[in-house]
Design an enzyme around this catalytic site. Structure first.
Site, PDB file in Angstrom:
ATOM      1  N   TYR A   1       0.841  -1.205   0.000  1.00  0.00           N
ATOM      2  CA  TYR A   1       0.000   0.000   0.000  1.00  0.00           C
ATOM      3  C   TYR A   1       0.877   1.256   0.000  1.00  0.00           C
ATOM      4  CZ  TYR A   1      -3.339   3.547   1.549  1.00  0.00           C
ATOM      5  OH  TYR A   1      -4.104   4.689   1.648  1.00  0.00           O
TER       6      TYR A   1
ATOM      7  N   LYS B   1       1.068   4.269  -2.836  1.00  0.00           N
ATOM      8  CA  LYS B   1       0.768   5.679  -2.561  1.00  0.00           C
ATOM      9  C   LYS B   1       1.967   6.570  -2.911  1.00  0.00           C
ATOM     10  CE  LYS B   1      -3.093   5.131  -2.273  1.00  0.00           C
ATOM     11  NZ  LYS B   1      -4.209   5.906  -2.864  1.00  0.00           N
TER      12      LYS B   1
HETATM   13  N1  LIG Z   1      -9.252   6.652   4.968  1.00  0.00           N
HETATM   14  C1  LIG Z   1      -8.013   6.986   5.261  1.00  0.00           C
HETATM   15  O1  LIG Z   1      -7.631   7.063   6.429  1.00  0.00           O
HETATM   16  C2  LIG Z   1      -7.031   7.314   4.164  1.00  0.00           C
HETATM   17  C3  LIG Z   1      -5.745   7.696   4.555  1.00  0.00           C
HETATM   18  C4  LIG Z   1      -4.818   8.027   3.575  1.00  0.00           C
HETATM   19  C5  LIG Z   1      -5.186   7.974   2.245  1.00  0.00           C
HETATM   20  N2  LIG Z   1      -6.442   7.584   1.885  1.00  0.00           N
HETATM   21  C6  LIG Z   1      -6.759   7.524   0.461  1.00  0.00           C
HETATM   22  O2  LIG Z   1      -8.004   8.160   0.216  1.00  0.00           O
HETATM   23  C7  LIG Z   1      -8.650   7.544  -0.898  1.00  0.00           C
HETATM   24  C8  LIG Z   1     -10.077   7.198  -0.544  1.00  0.00           C
HETATM   25  O3  LIG Z   1     -10.043   6.258   0.523  1.00  0.00           O
HETATM   26  P1  LIG Z   1     -11.308   5.971   1.459  1.00  0.00           P
HETATM   27  O4  LIG Z   1     -10.794   6.003   2.834  1.00  0.00           O
HETATM   28  O5  LIG Z   1     -12.439   6.823   1.059  1.00  0.00           O
HETATM   29  O6  LIG Z   1     -11.572   4.441   1.065  1.00  0.00           O
HETATM   30  P2  LIG Z   1     -12.932   3.611   1.008  1.00  0.00           P
HETATM   31  O7  LIG Z   1     -13.928   4.159   1.949  1.00  0.00           O
HETATM   32  O8  LIG Z   1     -12.532   2.188   1.119  1.00  0.00           O
HETATM   33  O9  LIG Z   1     -13.457   3.916  -0.479  1.00  0.00           O
HETATM   34  C9  LIG Z   1     -12.703   3.495  -1.588  1.00  0.00           C
HETATM   35  C10 LIG Z   1     -13.514   3.696  -2.849  1.00  0.00           C
HETATM   36  O10 LIG Z   1     -12.787   3.110  -3.938  1.00  0.00           O
HETATM   37  C11 LIG Z   1     -13.612   2.134  -4.562  1.00  0.00           C
HETATM   38  N3  LIG Z   1     -12.835   1.026  -5.099  1.00  0.00           N
HETATM   39  C12 LIG Z   1     -11.956   0.240  -4.438  1.00  0.00           C
HETATM   40  N4  LIG Z   1     -11.517  -0.732  -5.254  1.00  0.00           N
HETATM   41  C13 LIG Z   1     -12.107  -0.553  -6.451  1.00  0.00           C
HETATM   42  C14 LIG Z   1     -12.048  -1.238  -7.693  1.00  0.00           C
HETATM   43  N5  LIG Z   1     -11.309  -2.332  -7.862  1.00  0.00           N
HETATM   44  N6  LIG Z   1     -12.794  -0.777  -8.728  1.00  0.00           N
HETATM   45  C15 LIG Z   1     -13.572   0.307  -8.556  1.00  0.00           C
HETATM   46  N7  LIG Z   1     -13.679   0.994  -7.406  1.00  0.00           N
HETATM   47  C16 LIG Z   1     -12.953   0.565  -6.363  1.00  0.00           C
HETATM   48  C17 LIG Z   1     -14.542   1.658  -3.451  1.00  0.00           C
HETATM   49  O11 LIG Z   1     -15.631   0.972  -4.019  1.00  0.00           O
HETATM   50  P3  LIG Z   1     -16.545   0.010  -3.076  1.00  0.00           P
HETATM   51  O12 LIG Z   1     -17.336   0.960  -2.250  1.00  0.00           O
HETATM   52  O13 LIG Z   1     -17.363  -0.788  -4.027  1.00  0.00           O
HETATM   53  O14 LIG Z   1     -15.585  -0.814  -2.269  1.00  0.00           O
HETATM   54  C18 LIG Z   1     -14.864   2.992  -2.804  1.00  0.00           C
HETATM   55  O15 LIG Z   1     -15.803   3.707  -3.557  1.00  0.00           O
HETATM   56  C19 LIG Z   1      -7.792   6.351  -1.272  1.00  0.00           C
HETATM   57  O16 LIG Z   1      -6.985   6.667  -2.385  1.00  0.00           O
HETATM   58  C20 LIG Z   1      -6.925   6.111  -0.051  1.00  0.00           C
HETATM   59  O17 LIG Z   1      -5.693   5.507  -0.365  1.00  0.00           O
HETATM   60  C21 LIG Z   1      -7.375   7.243   2.818  1.00  0.00           C
END
Ligand SMILES: NC(=O)c1ccc[n+]([C@@H]2O[C@H](COP(=O)([O-])OP(=O)(O)OC[C@H]3O[C@@H](n4cnc5c(N)ncnc54)[C@H](OP(=O)(O)O)[C@@H]3O)[C@@H](O)[C@H]2O)c1
Length: 256
Positions: free
Chosen positions: A153, A157
């Site tokens: 991961y 990133k």
């Molecule tokens: N949350 C944190 O603490 C955090 C920290 C640092 C960075 N980030 C970054 O922020 C971004 C958003 O993360 P989040 O926390 O919002 O994650 P999340 O709640 O898990 O949402 C991820 C989204 O991506 C979609 N997705 C995942 N795999 C996919 C695939 N194979 N094809 C199409 N869609 C897919 C998911 O679809 P489904 O709903 O169908 O699964 C969901 O809509 C990411 O790039 C993550 O790396 C998050």
């Protein structure tokens, strides 16, 4: 008002960013992995223009996502938000034989960047964990390294920042930036995540549409609408080019 496409907007920060953009009067096209998630995404984001469907783990489906987006016409901004997290317990191979995390988090944003008609702005979601990504780019596809989910991961990133900066350099007319949203309680972040969820989606929205001078820059890295120092390796143009070349080879798609 802007027209914005957001990958992975069926949940989490992508969905929140879509809702905020619509509240601000912008047009938004959503993206979800399948038809059912697409219907759920549309229901959760009233006012969204439409939803594009495709599983980003698949090169063919990712190419098809780009085709669907291009059929919808031009966009002012694309937010590369979709990703999977750091808890995969083993190397899960996609239909293309690639590790799932690499395919979704690194290769898909590369393919979509290359194939979607150039928007005015590109925004890439990274993470603070990119600081411990492996800048050697050795064994990108985890064939000789023993699997470590968090490292995979973190590497992905780091790749997202390298991609943002490589594109900023190659396409001077496009604003291309990366950000970290904080560790926030989404499906990926988990319930115990300590940072403020209400701040998690705002920087990607700001970079996509704000005309403030601080947001209309390129090749920068942000946290909560403030510049933050990325891993110094992300500034190395040889590493940027090496990643672009590897993604081109692995996907069969060239970056124009
Ligand atoms: N949350 C944190 O603490 C955090 C920290 C640092 C960075 N980030 C970054 O922020 C971004 C958003 O993360 P989040 O926390 O919002 O994650 P999340 O709640 O898990 O949402 C991820 C989204 O991506 C979609 N997705 C995942 N795999 C996919 C695939 N194979 N094809 C199409 N869609 C897919 C998911 O679809 P489904 O709903 O169908 O699964 C969901 O809509 C990411 O790039 C993550 O790396 C998050």
């Amino acid at each position: 008002m802007a027209r914005v496409f957001i990958t992975g907007s069926s949940d989490g920060l992508g969905q929140m960013a879509a809702q905020l953009l619509i509240e601000q009067g912008h047009k938004v096209v959503l993206h979800a992995r399948g038809e059912q998630r697409g219907q759920q995404a549309l229901a959760a984001v009233p006012g969204a223009e439409s939803v594009v469907i495709g599983d980003l783990a698949s090169i063919a489906q990712t190419r098809n996502v780009a085709e669907q987006v291009n059929r919808l016409g031009g966009f002012d901004a694309v937010i590369h938000n979709a990703a999977v997290g750091y808890q995969e317990p083993r190397r899960i191979a996609t239909e293309d034989g690639l590790p799932h995390v690499f395919a979704i988090n690194t290769l898909a944003p590369y393919i979509l960047t290359a194939l979607i008609q150039k928007p005015k702005r590109l925004v890439y979601l990274s993470s603070g964990l990119h600081q411990s990504g492996d800048a050697s780019l050795k064994d990108l596809v985890w064939e000789s390294r023993p699997w470590r989910g968090q490292q995979a991961y973190s590497d992905s990133k780091l790749h997202d920042v390298l991609l943002a900066f490589a594109v900023a350099r190659r396409w001077p007319a496009v604003l291309s930036n990366a950000l970290e949203p904080g560790w926030v309680p989404t499906k990926m972040g988990g319930r115990g995540a300590p940072d403020d969820i209400d701040q998690g989606h705002r920087t990607q929205v700001w970079l996509a549409v704000s005309n403030h001078k601080d947001a209309t820059v390129s090749g920068q890295y942000f946290f909560h609408m403030q510049p933050r120092k990325p891993n110094p390796a992300t500034r190395d143009t040889q590493i940027q080019d090496a990643l672009i070349n590897a993604c081109s080879r692995l996907s069969g798609v060239d970056l124009p």
